[in-house]
Design an enzyme around this catalytic site. Structure first.
Site, short mmCIF file in Angstrom:
data_model
loop_
_atom_site.label_atom_id
_atom_site.label_comp_id
_atom_site.label_asym_id
_atom_site.label_seq_id
_atom_site.Cartn_x
_atom_site.Cartn_y
_atom_site.Cartn_z
CG HIS A 39 17.30 110.59 -22.04
ND1 HIS A 39 16.61 110.57 -22.99
CD2 HIS A 39 18.22 109.42 -22.03
CE1 HIS A 39 17.25 109.61 -24.15
NE2 HIS A 39 18.13 109.04 -23.29
CD GLU A 99 21.18 107.97 -19.29
OE1 GLU A 99 20.15 108.19 -19.34
OE2 GLU A 99 21.82 107.12 -20.18
CG HIS A 142 12.95 115.49 -24.09
ND1 HIS A 142 13.05 114.60 -24.88
CD2 HIS A 142 12.10 116.52 -24.48
CE1 HIS A 142 12.16 114.90 -25.86
NE2 HIS A 142 11.53 116.11 -25.78
#
Length: 714
Positions: free
Chosen positions: A489, A486, A492
């Site tokens: 993510h 996670e 990003h």
């Protein structure tokens, strides 16, 4: 004449009275109430509609600033407020909030569907393309291309007579998606299994027993309380020696939100998701037909890297063929062990995780619970943050912001003292919080009209076991991997340097590439020099012993064949129900799931299992005709990580700042501003290869469709 009383602010208009209207900073979670939702949306929807009308008006010039920028500025407050409502529904569900969300979902969906179908607005975008398209920056070119595609897929080119039905499809699907998620949560929350005989708890880890005791005390009951929330459920299915206890909780877990729910203590028959699945699939197929597409999978793939449903099916089929021999060997070994050492003539579904853990302990001489003692939460977070700082040249510090629960913490990400991003971390499972783990966008990066930059903010949500008594929260190694996933993510989203919000961070990234940064981060959880910084025994502080780590590495691909086939079954069901499945035919989704399982898996599916009824990823989580993305992106992520393995061979460690900076520049910072394949090739200097994925999973790579997929589309 009566003088109006102005002593109390109008809750509709005043941001101080209605926190959902306060767009100046971070959400005021402590102040938000269900009664704020409708009045806030009255204001925000009106402002957004006015902006759409202005942008699409004939007298408005077709320019980037008067159309695209103007719409973004006007619609962002609506998107952020509605995102907050959806977020709270996921992490702090209450009857009042659920009702407010359900009441407003149709009109929010109607608004966005209307924007997508607005032919006059679509013509403005096409006029911008015609006028300046050739002179746009690559980033703005990507924004415009994505927007034009989305208009087409949203029905802008449909005849006017068909648009009301198309909008109705969007609204009904949004409602069904929310109902599906609510039913899974309600069925999960409704179940409680109380144990009063301590003899039935033999084998369970001490922290699982303590948590169950604490849960029973909170419920003012004797004994121990177990639930279907994963931190409570899984220790039972993995460690409990008492076979009837495992069977009872297994049957309840795999039948959630189905016609069997009441039979297994999950409350109401109306929580059955069977009819919802059928209706969703019928509506999705109708939506695709209206757009002139062969199936909903074709519609879904229009914004993904994969070129066609058949390419995805070939990719999955090839992965299954590669994995099957390994899975068959896994199953034969497990069945034989259970027969010879545990006395199970037949390995029942509720025995599989238990027997696998026993086999793991015999084969590798360690248990997951033993490893768990070395991963207290503070040590894991410190190690994770330190790794990020070394790889990407940023620092992570505690920060302050209103939160929705006392367990939630807030952090800031800085570079050379400059704020880059912030994030919330909500780590523990609890009542009113949906299961699973996810990262979501609380605020996206963009450049404001005054030239300043709005920094991104992320939600990082997990469902780990909370602290019990005076002990800190302890993470299993699987949970450490989940946290890294996670956070990948999150990086990003947070490290983007793109100023156009539509393609900053994860926005605009092809769905089947969005898992690249998350799966990439998982690899560091298997590196010795990283593990030393992550681990410290809860009692002694000693790092994970090398001998134990070596056992973990030896066991890394334990039953990886079975795990791969499990993912293939999930992905293949998703693709099949969105390509050639007839929702009006006699065959149910569960019957098709059994058919696919029988073809691809080596383990027979339990007769009581209704796993599609809680398959939230595809029925309420945005992965419809896209669940294959986990395997698809794993090709990319494994190959991207191999660059760090190459650096380690040259410089001694995968924690290589130079390679990390290249990854940050070419993958993380560009977000969705260019095609994912272009970003990958900019980082690796070539197209991806499946070899690294197969090597990481302990499988050979003799060539085949998966290689073709890796080269052509991933």
């Amino acid at each position: 004449m009566t003088t109006p009383d102005n002593s109390h602010p109008d809750p509709v208009q005043d941001p101080q009275a209605n926190p959902l209207l306060d767009g100046a900073g971070l959400p005021r979670f402590a102040d938000i109430r269900a009664e704020h939702v409708s009045p806030a949306l009255d204001v925000l929807l009106a402002a957004a509609r006015e902006a759409v009308a202005t942008a699409s008006a004939p007298q408005t010039p077709a320019r980037w600033d008067t159309v695209i920028d103007a719409l973004q500025m006007a619609m962002e407050p609506l998107g952020r407020a509605w995102s907050v409502v959806g977020h709270l529904s996921s992490v702090a569900d209450t009857p009042a909030l659920r009702a407010a969300h359900a009441e407003n979902l149709p009109r929010v969906t109607e608004f966005y569907a209307g924007v997508g179908q607005n032919l006059a607005l679509y013509e403005k975008y096409k006029a911008i393309d015609a006028a300046v398209g050739a002179r746009l920056t690559p980033t703005r070119r990507k924004v415009l291309d994505d927007s034009l595609r989305d208009f087409r897929l949203s029905g802008a080119e449909l005849p006017e007579a068909q648009k009301p039905r198309f909008a109705e499809l969007q609204e009904r699907q949004a409602s069904l998606s929310k109902d599906f998620s609510d039913h899974v949560l309600d069925a999960t929350n409704a179940f409680a299994l109380y144990v009063t005989d301590a003899a039935e708890l033999v084998g369970l880890p001490e922290d699982a027993v303590a948590a169950a005791r604490q849960a029973a005390q909170t419920a003012e009951r004797e004994g121990w309380k177990f639930t279907l929330h994963f931190p409570s459920y899984f220790p039972v299915i993995q460690y409990a020696e008492h076979r009837p206890l495992r069977e009872a909780i297994y049957r309840a877990y795999v039948s959630r939100a189905s016609e069997l729910s009441p039979e297994f203590g999950q409350g109401k028959a109306e929580w059955d998701n069977t009819d919802i699945m059928r209706e969703q699939l019928a509506l999705r197929a109708e939506e695709a037909r209206m757009l002139g597409l062969g199936s909903y999978a074709d519609l879904s793939l229009a914004a993904k890297m994969a070129e066609s449903p058949s390419q995805v099916i070939d990719f999955l089929d090839d992965i299954a063929q590669r994995a099957r021999p390994f899975a068959q060997a896994d199953w034969e070994a497990l069945s034989g062990f259970a027969r010879d050492h545990l006395g199970f003539a037949t390995l029942q579904p509720w025995d599989i995780a238990f027997a696998a853990e026993k086999l793991r302990q015999q084969r590798y001489a360690f248990s997951e619970n033993e490893v768990k003692q070395y991963f207290p939460e503070a040590k894991v977070l410190g190690g994770l943050f330190g790794l990020i700082e070394k790889l990407f040249g940023v620092s992570i510090r505690p920060d302050d912001a209103p939160v929705w629960h006392p367990d939630v913490r807030f952090f800031r990400v800085e570079s050379a003292g400059r704020l880059l991003a912030q994030f919330y971390l909500d780590p523990y499972a609890r009542e009113g919080k949906r299961g699973g783990a996810w990262m979501d966008d609380a605020r996206s990066r963009r450049r404001r009209a005054d030239g300043s930059v709005q920094t991104p903010v992320a939600y990082l949500v997990c469902n780990f076991s909370p602290p019990v008594g005076d002990k800190p929260a302890l993470f299993t190694h699987d949970e450490v991997v989940t946290l890294f996933h996670e956070f990948g993510h999150g990086l990003h989203h947070m490290l983007t340097q793109v100023d156009e919000m539509a393609v900053s961070g994860i926005n605009g990234v092809e769905w089947d590439a969005v898992e690249l940064p998350s799966q990439f981060m998982e690899n560091f959880c298997w590196e010795w020099d990283v593990i030393q910084t992550l681990s410290g025994h809860v009692d002694t502080g000693a790092p994970l012993p090398r001998v134990l780590f070596d056992k973990m590495i030896a066991a890394k691909n334990f039953q990886s064949g079975l795990g791969t086939l499990r993912q293939v079954v999930f992905s293949m069901l998703d693709m099949r129900i969105h390509t050639d499945y007839d929702a009006h035919a006699e065959q149910t989704v569960n019957a098709l799931a059994r058919e696919i399982n029988a073809r691809y898996h080596v383990i027979e599916q339990s007769p009581v299992s209704r796993w599609p009824n809680s398959f939230s990823h595809i029925f309420s989580g945005g992965y419809a005709a896209g669940y294959y993305s986990y395997k698809w992106a794993e090709v990319l992520s494994a190959d991207a990580y191999s660059a760090f393995e190459e650096a380690a061979r040259a410089h001694g460690s995968v924690v290589d700042a130079a390679t990390g900076q290249r990854y940050r520049t070419e993958i993380l910072e560009v977000g969705g501003s260019r095609a994912a394949m272009a970003s990958f090739k900019a980082f690796r200097g070539r197209e991806p290869s499946i070899d690294a994925l197969l090597r990481h999973n302990g499988m050979s790579a003799p060539g085949g469709a998966a290689d073709a997929a890796a080269g052509a589309a991933t």
